[in-house]
Design an enzyme around this catalytic site. Sequence first.
Site, PDB file in Angstrom:
ATOM      1  N   LYS A  55      19.331 -13.684   9.701  1.00  0.00           N
ATOM      2  CA  LYS A  55      19.677 -13.980   8.389  1.00  0.00           C
ATOM      3  C   LYS A  55      20.854 -15.143   8.006  1.00  0.00           C
ATOM      4  CE  LYS A  55      17.584  -9.627   6.934  1.00  0.00           C
ATOM      5  NZ  LYS A  55      17.477  -7.980   6.507  1.00  0.00           N
ATOM      6  N   GLN A  99      22.636  -4.022   5.183  1.00  0.00           N
ATOM      7  CA  GLN A  99      21.612  -3.767   6.166  1.00  0.00           C
ATOM      8  C   GLN A  99      21.174  -2.294   6.297  1.00  0.00           C
ATOM      9  OE1 GLN A  99      19.686  -6.291   7.824  1.00  0.00           O
ATOM     10  NE2 GLN A  99      18.328  -4.627   8.226  1.00  0.00           N
ATOM     11  N   ASP A 122      17.950  -8.536  -2.897  1.00  0.00           N
ATOM     12  CA  ASP A 122      17.054  -7.683  -2.118  1.00  0.00           C
ATOM     13  C   ASP A 122      16.465  -6.628  -2.936  1.00  0.00           C
ATOM     14  OD1 ASP A 122      15.219  -7.347  -0.053  1.00  0.00           O
ATOM     15  OD2 ASP A 122      16.776  -6.236   1.238  1.00  0.00           O
TER      16      ASP A 122
END
Length: 284
Positions: A55, A99, A122
Amino acid sequence: METNSMILDGASVASEIKEELKERIARLTDKGITPCLATVLVGDDPASETYVRMKGNACRRLGMESKRIQMSGETTTGQLLAVIRELNADPTVHGILLQHPVPHHIDERAAFEAIAIEKDVDGVTTLGFAQTAFGFGLYPSCTPAAILAILDAYQLPLEGKHAVVIGRSPILGKPVSLMLLNRNATVTICHSKTNGLADIVKQADIVVAAVGKPKFVQGDWIKPGAVVMDAGYNPGNVGDVDYDACLGRASAITPVPAGVGPVTIATLLKHTVDAAERASARAV
Ligand code: NAP
């Protein structure tokens, strides 16, 4: 019945998304703003490290900033929340990605909830999820958004289709089900307690595999002509679908790798640029 399966090329869909972002990033840079994604990794899980590195690299390749925060496996929930609050308050950071998974002793839900909604690129907060469910979310979870982006790029119709989603996780199975529902598909959500899974999948016009088990979806579960979207990403670059067995039955199918994965990353970049543009608009 044998059909020629169309391979849904996620790499090229991702390239198109990134190409469109270049001009928007340049406009922001001209104003002195570099879109910045902060990634937070707790512990040293090698797979998570790889995802975070990918990423960060993707950001840099596009001229975006990436701020990597690496925290030890002994980090407490309180310490993680403090870091997230700092990132919320940092005007140079536009998107925050924590994450998943974090070590078990940490309250992951509390950590997700701490992310400011305008930086939740996200869709991990309950508010972000609810907005997605209502159909007006700014930043749906990236993998579900990627699945929809591929279906749209290939103009595969959703309305009236029976979509069967295997998996109900908060970042994948549930949001993609709601997004398909919002696009007028008729959606069945399956999970580990579902009875007669194969027979349900056999009725699907669209199958979304989000299980986390390599080659779980069998070729003979696929109705001839169905569209197969494989969100799985297992060690050895293997998806959740038995790809070879589905070829020749599916009308269209995503490969692994180069299917949903690259579009997920491109979507994360897009959401971060969206967030930077909105922050810039708020600042004037
Ligand atoms: P997860 O949180 O482990 O959820 C897996 C889901 O599959 C759960 O809802 C579980 O049901 C269901 N399931 C497990 N065994 C099953 C069975 N035998 N029959 C039916 N359903 C079953 O996983 P996730 O985070 O959603 O990820 C799913 C997959 O997507 C993984 O391969 C992951 O690597 C991949 N992924 C890819 C990307 C990408 O960018 N391409 C991003 C995120 C995830 P229960 O709810 O009943 O336990």
